[in-house]
Design a protein around this motif. Sequence first.
Motif, PDB file in Angstrom:
ATOM      1  N   TYR A   1      96.890 -21.126  74.356  1.00  0.00           N
ATOM      2  CA  TYR A   1      96.447 -20.042  74.798  1.00  0.00           C
ATOM      3  C   TYR A   1      94.542 -20.730  74.325  1.00  0.00           C
ATOM      4  O   TYR A   1      94.304 -21.232  73.535  1.00  0.00           O
ATOM      5  CB  TYR A   1      96.003 -19.267  73.959  1.00  0.00           C
ATOM      6  CG  TYR A   1      95.217 -17.905  74.214  1.00  0.00           C
ATOM      7  CD1 TYR A   1      94.571 -16.881  75.411  1.00  0.00           C
ATOM      8  CD2 TYR A   1      94.503 -17.789  73.235  1.00  0.00           C
ATOM      9  CE1 TYR A   1      93.486 -16.279  75.492  1.00  0.00           C
ATOM     10  CE2 TYR A   1      93.832 -16.553  73.318  1.00  0.00           C
ATOM     11  CZ  TYR A   1      92.816 -16.060  74.811  1.00  0.00           C
ATOM     12  OH  TYR A   1      92.087 -14.841  74.250  1.00  0.00           O
ATOM     13  N   PRO A   2      93.361 -21.042  75.312  1.00  0.00           N
ATOM     14  CA  PRO A   2      92.407 -22.118  74.652  1.00  0.00           C
ATOM     15  C   PRO A   2      91.357 -20.623  73.869  1.00  0.00           C
ATOM     16  O   PRO A   2      90.854 -21.913  73.167  1.00  0.00           O
ATOM     17  CB  PRO A   2      91.290 -22.191  76.254  1.00  0.00           C
ATOM     18  CG  PRO A   2      92.523 -21.696  77.061  1.00  0.00           C
ATOM     19  CD  PRO A   2      93.276 -20.576  77.158  1.00  0.00           C
TER      20      PRO A   2
ATOM     21  N   LYS B   1      91.803 -20.072  66.844  1.00  0.00           N
ATOM     22  CA  LYS B   1      90.469 -19.436  65.751  1.00  0.00           C
ATOM     23  C   LYS B   1      89.831 -20.318  65.525  1.00  0.00           C
ATOM     24  O   LYS B   1      87.824 -19.871  65.568  1.00  0.00           O
ATOM     25  CB  LYS B   1      91.592 -19.164  64.658  1.00  0.00           C
ATOM     26  CG  LYS B   1      90.596 -18.075  63.756  1.00  0.00           C
ATOM     27  CD  LYS B   1      90.899 -17.461  62.836  1.00  0.00           C
ATOM     28  CE  LYS B   1      90.393 -16.960  62.344  1.00  0.00           C
ATOM     29  NZ  LYS B   1      90.888 -16.957  60.504  1.00  0.00           N
ATOM     30  N   LYS B   2      89.779 -21.847  66.310  1.00  0.00           N
ATOM     31  CA  LYS B   2      88.101 -22.807  65.659  1.00  0.00           C
ATOM     32  C   LYS B   2      86.876 -22.891  67.188  1.00  0.00           C
ATOM     33  O   LYS B   2      87.331 -21.577  68.336  1.00  0.00           O
ATOM     34  CB  LYS B   2      88.785 -24.077  66.210  1.00  0.00           C
ATOM     35  CG  LYS B   2      89.255 -24.784  67.829  1.00  0.00           C
ATOM     36  CD  LYS B   2      88.894 -25.878  67.991  1.00  0.00           C
ATOM     37  CE  LYS B   2      89.112 -26.936  69.183  1.00  0.00           C
ATOM     38  NZ  LYS B   2      87.914 -26.931  69.142  1.00  0.00           N
ATOM     39  N   ARG B   3      85.939 -22.616  66.036  1.00  0.00           N
ATOM     40  CA  ARG B   3      84.689 -22.201  67.202  1.00  0.00           C
ATOM     41  C   ARG B   3      84.343 -23.314  68.425  1.00  0.00           C
ATOM     42  O   ARG B   3      85.173 -24.829  68.136  1.00  0.00           O
ATOM     43  CB  ARG B   3      84.097 -22.810  65.816  1.00  0.00           C
ATOM     44  CG  ARG B   3      82.803 -21.530  65.981  1.00  0.00           C
ATOM     45  CD  ARG B   3      81.486 -21.919  65.632  1.00  0.00           C
ATOM     46  NE  ARG B   3      80.205 -20.957  66.375  1.00  0.00           N
ATOM     47  CZ  ARG B   3      79.983 -20.166  65.608  1.00  0.00           C
ATOM     48  NH1 ARG B   3      80.225 -19.616  64.380  1.00  0.00           N
ATOM     49  NH2 ARG B   3      78.787 -19.229  66.434  1.00  0.00           N
TER      50      ARG B   3
ATOM     51  N   TYR C   1      81.744 -25.072  76.765  1.00  0.00           N
ATOM     52  CA  TYR C   1      83.472 -24.986  76.822  1.00  0.00           C
ATOM     53  C   TYR C   1      83.372 -23.852  77.577  1.00  0.00           C
ATOM     54  O   TYR C   1      84.549 -23.986  78.371  1.00  0.00           O
ATOM     55  CB  TYR C   1      84.004 -25.822  75.516  1.00  0.00           C
ATOM     56  CG  TYR C   1      85.074 -25.181  76.572  1.00  0.00           C
ATOM     57  CD1 TYR C   1      86.598 -26.118  76.797  1.00  0.00           C
ATOM     58  CD2 TYR C   1      85.979 -24.166  75.566  1.00  0.00           C
ATOM     59  CE1 TYR C   1      87.564 -25.328  77.067  1.00  0.00           C
ATOM     60  CE2 TYR C   1      87.333 -24.012  75.531  1.00  0.00           C
ATOM     61  CZ  TYR C   1      88.646 -24.613  76.062  1.00  0.00           C
ATOM     62  OH  TYR C   1      89.527 -24.646  76.335  1.00  0.00           O
ATOM     63  N   LEU C   2      83.041 -22.960  77.033  1.00  0.00           N
ATOM     64  CA  LEU C   2      83.513 -21.149  77.247  1.00  0.00           C
ATOM     65  C   LEU C   2      82.694 -20.912  78.322  1.00  0.00           C
ATOM     66  O   LEU C   2      83.583 -20.592  79.180  1.00  0.00           O
ATOM     67  CB  LEU C   2      82.727 -20.219  76.398  1.00  0.00           C
ATOM     68  CG  LEU C   2      83.482 -20.575  74.666  1.00  0.00           C
ATOM     69  CD1 LEU C   2      82.935 -19.950  73.952  1.00  0.00           C
ATOM     70  CD2 LEU C   2      84.753 -20.095  74.803  1.00  0.00           C
ATOM     71  N   ARG C   3      81.678 -21.767  78.900  1.00  0.00           N
ATOM     72  CA  ARG C   3      81.562 -21.732  80.646  1.00  0.00           C
ATOM     73  C   ARG C   3      83.063 -22.075  81.431  1.00  0.00           C
ATOM     74  O   ARG C   3      82.919 -20.972  83.010  1.00  0.00           O
ATOM     75  CB  ARG C   3      80.013 -21.987  81.144  1.00  0.00           C
ATOM     76  CG  ARG C   3      79.115 -21.792  80.622  1.00  0.00           C
ATOM     77  CD  ARG C   3      78.161 -22.517  81.063  1.00  0.00           C
ATOM     78  NE  ARG C   3      76.435 -22.547  79.858  1.00  0.00           N
ATOM     79  CZ  ARG C   3      76.186 -22.863  79.226  1.00  0.00           C
ATOM     80  NH1 ARG C   3      75.876 -24.078  79.619  1.00  0.00           N
ATOM     81  NH2 ARG C   3      75.315 -22.919  78.391  1.00  0.00           N
TER      82      ARG C   3
ATOM     83  N   ARG D   1      86.077 -15.554  78.328  1.00  0.00           N
ATOM     84  CA  ARG D   1      85.183 -15.688  77.300  1.00  0.00           C
ATOM     85  C   ARG D   1      84.681 -14.636  76.741  1.00  0.00           C
ATOM     86  O   ARG D   1      84.633 -15.019  75.850  1.00  0.00           O
ATOM     87  CB  ARG D   1      83.964 -16.961  77.177  1.00  0.00           C
ATOM     88  CG  ARG D   1      83.246 -16.537  78.940  1.00  0.00           C
ATOM     89  CD  ARG D   1      82.212 -17.008  78.856  1.00  0.00           C
ATOM     90  NE  ARG D   1      81.077 -16.443  80.285  1.00  0.00           N
ATOM     91  CZ  ARG D   1      79.551 -17.214  80.069  1.00  0.00           C
ATOM     92  NH1 ARG D   1      79.610 -18.012  79.913  1.00  0.00           N
ATOM     93  NH2 ARG D   1      79.868 -16.406  81.524  1.00  0.00           N
ATOM     94  N   PRO D   2      84.782 -13.982  77.523  1.00  0.00           N
ATOM     95  CA  PRO D   2      84.715 -12.228  77.109  1.00  0.00           C
ATOM     96  C   PRO D   2      85.656 -11.881  75.778  1.00  0.00           C
ATOM     97  O   PRO D   2      85.003  -9.982  75.021  1.00  0.00           O
ATOM     98  CB  PRO D   2      84.540 -11.446  78.232  1.00  0.00           C
ATOM     99  CG  PRO D   2      85.332 -11.767  79.527  1.00  0.00           C
ATOM    100  CD  PRO D   2      84.521 -13.518  78.707  1.00  0.00           C
ATOM    101  N   ARG D   3      86.713 -12.404  75.567  1.00  0.00           N
ATOM    102  CA  ARG D   3      87.652 -11.827  74.478  1.00  0.00           C
ATOM    103  C   ARG D   3      86.864 -12.937  72.916  1.00  0.00           C
ATOM    104  O   ARG D   3      87.610 -12.258  72.270  1.00  0.00           O
ATOM    105  CB  ARG D   3      89.410 -12.510  74.862  1.00  0.00           C
ATOM    106  CG  ARG D   3      89.374 -11.851  76.384  1.00  0.00           C
ATOM    107  CD  ARG D   3      90.919 -13.140  76.312  1.00  0.00           C
ATOM    108  NE  ARG D   3      91.254 -12.078  77.665  1.00  0.00           N
ATOM    109  CZ  ARG D   3      92.569 -12.148  78.317  1.00  0.00           C
ATOM    110  NH1 ARG D   3      93.289 -13.298  77.049  1.00  0.00           N
ATOM    111  NH2 ARG D   3      92.811 -11.782  79.393  1.00  0.00           N
ATOM    112  N   THR D   4      85.906 -13.503  73.643  1.00  0.00           N
ATOM    113  CA  THR D   4      84.824 -14.024  72.185  1.00  0.00           C
ATOM    114  C   THR D   4      84.364 -12.808  71.437  1.00  0.00           C
ATOM    115  O   THR D   4      83.789 -12.364  72.376  1.00  0.00           O
ATOM    116  CB  THR D   4      85.044 -15.665  72.222  1.00  0.00           C
ATOM    117  OG1 THR D   4      83.685 -14.962  73.025  1.00  0.00           O
ATOM    118  CG2 THR D   4      85.374 -16.185  73.122  1.00  0.00           C
ATOM    119  N   ASN D   5      83.661 -13.330  70.244  1.00  0.00           N
ATOM    120  CA  ASN D   5      82.518 -12.275  70.019  1.00  0.00           C
ATOM    121  C   ASN D   5      81.127 -12.047  70.454  1.00  0.00           C
ATOM    122  O   ASN D   5      80.906 -11.602  70.835  1.00  0.00           O
ATOM    123  CB  ASN D   5      83.070 -12.205  68.461  1.00  0.00           C
ATOM    124  CG  ASN D   5      83.447 -11.714  67.239  1.00  0.00           C
ATOM    125  OD1 ASN D   5      84.608 -10.646  67.895  1.00  0.00           O
ATOM    126  ND2 ASN D   5      83.583 -12.220  65.577  1.00  0.00           N
ATOM    127  N   THR D   6      80.735 -13.342  70.503  1.00  0.00           N
ATOM    128  CA  THR D   6      79.485 -13.281  71.256  1.00  0.00           C
ATOM    129  C   THR D   6      79.592 -13.442  72.926  1.00  0.00           C
ATOM    130  O   THR D   6      78.393 -12.275  72.747  1.00  0.00           O
ATOM    131  CB  THR D   6      79.104 -15.172  71.343  1.00  0.00           C
ATOM    132  OG1 THR D   6      79.711 -15.679  70.066  1.00  0.00           O
ATOM    133  CG2 THR D   6      77.509 -15.030  72.136  1.00  0.00           C
TER     134      THR D   6
END
Lengths: 464, 464
Positions: free
Chosen positions: B107-108, B111-113, B118-120, B126-131
């Motif tokens: 799973y990409p 926990k690390k930032r 990269y998220l693009r 990426r909608p699963r991240t806080n930002t």
Amino acid sequence: MKTTLIKSLYRETKDFLDKEIVVAGWVRTIRDSKTFGFIEINDGSFFKNLQIVFEEQNISNFKEIAKLSVGSAIIVHGNLVETPNAKQPFEMKATKIEIEGASNSEYPLQKKRHSFEYLRTIAHLRPRTNTFSAVFRIRSLAAFAIHKFFQERGFVYVHTPIITGSDAEGAGQMFRVTTLDMNNPPRNEDGKVDFTKDFFDRETNLTVSGQLEGETYSMAFRNIYTFGPTFRAENSNTARHAAEFWMVEPEIAFADLRDDMELAEDMLKYIINYCLENAPEEMEFFNNFVDNTVFERLNNIVNSEFAHVTYTEAVDILVKANDKFEYPVKWGNDLQTEHERYLTEQIFKKPVFVTDYPKDIKAFYMRMNDDNKTVAAMDLLVPGVGEIIGGSQREERLDLLEKRMKEMGLNMEDYWWYMDLRKYGSTRHAGFGLGFERAIMYITGMTNIRDVISFPRTVHTAEF
Amino acid sequence: MKTTLIKSLYRETKDFLDKEIVVAGWVRTIRDSKTFGFIEINDGSFFKNLQIVFEEQNISNFKEIAKLSVGSAIIVHGNLVETPNAKQPFEMKATKIEIEGASNSEYPLQKKRHSFEYLRTIAHLRPRTNTFSAVFRIRSLAAFAIHKFFQERGFVYVHTPIITGSDAEGAGQMFRVTTLDMNNPPRNEDGKVDFTKDFFDRETNLTVSGQLEGETYSMAFRNIYTFGPTFRAENSNTARHAAEFWMVEPEIAFADLRDDMELAEDMLKYIINYCLENAPEEMEFFNNFVDNTVFERLNNIVNSEFAHVTYTEAVDILVKANDKFEYPVKWGNDLQTEHERYLTEQIFKKPVFVTDYPKDIKAFYMRMNDDNKTVAAMDLLVPGVGEIIGGSQREERLDLLEKRMKEMGLNMEDYWWYMDLRKYGSTRHAGFGLGFERAIMYITGMTNIRDVISFPRTVHTAEF
């Protein structure tokens, strides 16, 4: 400019009676005798017109006003007075009338009735008629009702892409999007057009559905919806097909087909109620002048608990009536509109969900049932139309999804991201699509999709 | 499935404390010791996670749960209990945990930032991240705020066409829409591609603006707005340009530039207030972790009366500071972002409307001022960005409009319907455009347009 909207005069009449007001609008009708006249103006804020009385004794430009053409824009100063014995509840006695922009005798919307066909040729003017002002106000209200419904339930609105490299249905007829010089495009060694030189370095098309991208957001936000334009390059010149139309596509996670149908039922009732409550004048107009079954049909929807029947049960019912149909019903074939209408109008007499269709007539992403013959799909059929919503539970099991994609000959590489959803925290999920124009046709009673789209795009036509 | 949303637990805590509940969501973090463990799950309904405590003594599949990977989907049964001494106000004591769909070590989103770049490349996750959960919830709320603002004021929402035969700006770089076989298109006698054989029997493109069509509806409904996708085939690979973006374009009749600016100011304040009130957790996140000027900037907008200055006055101010600029200011040239920011940040220290630009740097449809040199245009400049809204009063006088179109070499025949509006009841009218993504960037502090669009389309890129 500070003016009072005609809607306020109707909705909050007491606040304005016997007060000085200024109203701006367009002349719908005008008639005069020697010393006074009547103008009905409409300012677009409300379905009904405001009647203006103007008299020679207090209107300095009386002669000029009396000669105004229909369609002219005017600004009227005066007082609002009650008219207890007239058909309208009040009228405005003008003290001053300014001409903002005159019209003339060539204005195509003279008082006589025009055919819908003719009005399509002047789509830039037709919202000034009763019918189309009612249609496009309903369209606006229904769109807002959809947003309100989902936002109140915490759904996240996602703008899925319009330009796409993938074909969501695996079978759509799509419009190509390109910036290449078509007269002289770059070509490969084998003479084919080299799309790696195109704007996006690849072939791209207009989307036929935001569902697959919507699913990715559903796996993050749980409940999402899309609401945007979609496209079909189908050569179907019918009253129900447009090349460009808007679609609503919710997607819900931790949810199965039953949850999906509940959502569809709640949503449809909400939209209809919102229109009935917020545009009673327009809805009455449709019922009186466009289709006198409108209220009956809509009340039937709002007040019914929708029925449920499986495709297999429905086929059993329908084959008994096969002598009534142009196309006989047989298990494994898709239902035709005549079958759908028979089910909802003659058998159930209310909206009915047909579920669990044969896998071979449905899309690759629908969830396989345990019988291995049918999928967890649903179509909502309503009296007067047939199918209005189509949805399904989605296949969340990677192995079954891959198997189905192979069987249907899809290029798996194009869907790597869609399959990722099944690798990392896959969940039961479901969704549906509502063709927005079909819904507007249903609510208004309008029978041609060209008459519920501001500037319709259909095969051979992209005017304006 | 009947589950409780995590948002409800936070917003209506008392209703759930010490009650049995079922919650479904995705594992964000997990840690365990021998006999108990903690899981933070997020269900997408709310920015914050819910902490789950699970103990060997009452979780039958304890070992399996303890080994779950981040990203897994689970369904948790248990009780909500207060935790007065912990950083979170409550936690859930699990009595049963079902695994809905496991994740794994590939799973990409471990926990690390991760970098935004990269998220693009995993825009589907990426909608699963806080930002990005914060960004896209704000995007959804801001979109709804726009609808709510206009609907509350009685504006009619118009879906203007996406596929168009006309070029609203007279100068756009457009995407062609076609169904012709590009490898071997039909050709005329002179060897050029024969677009009369294309789907719409003509050349068509993706719209760059719905304004001109919007004006036709404004002449019927008085106050209307569009909100839909627009397209630019610009070869601009910057952080602020996308090929596909959404635009809001209101159009108001019986209204001048002053009314237009009032509307723009009210709308912008409304959208910002709506986000601040309805997503306080997300907004705090942006201010703490993305851009610590967010609150200051937004409060400055909400609490300011916007300033007004003419272009000519602005140039007088700016030339005095010409030594500060890369591009010196000169009357007749368009303002650069550096000039715009200097005005709003250094001179006015708040949002400012610049009005009455030279006609030669503005579009053909803007209303000529009496000086015959400037037009009734306005740009709204805000600190931190520069231009965020551009609008104008429209030329309602047929003779002046025709003159300007000829000067600018437009093909009048293409605009017959637009000119009709000036023949039949023309009125003062005005409107503006708000680039929706620019607004979202401004509200969230995100600096790349690719990070506020679900699946961005930019030159060379149309993934997913």
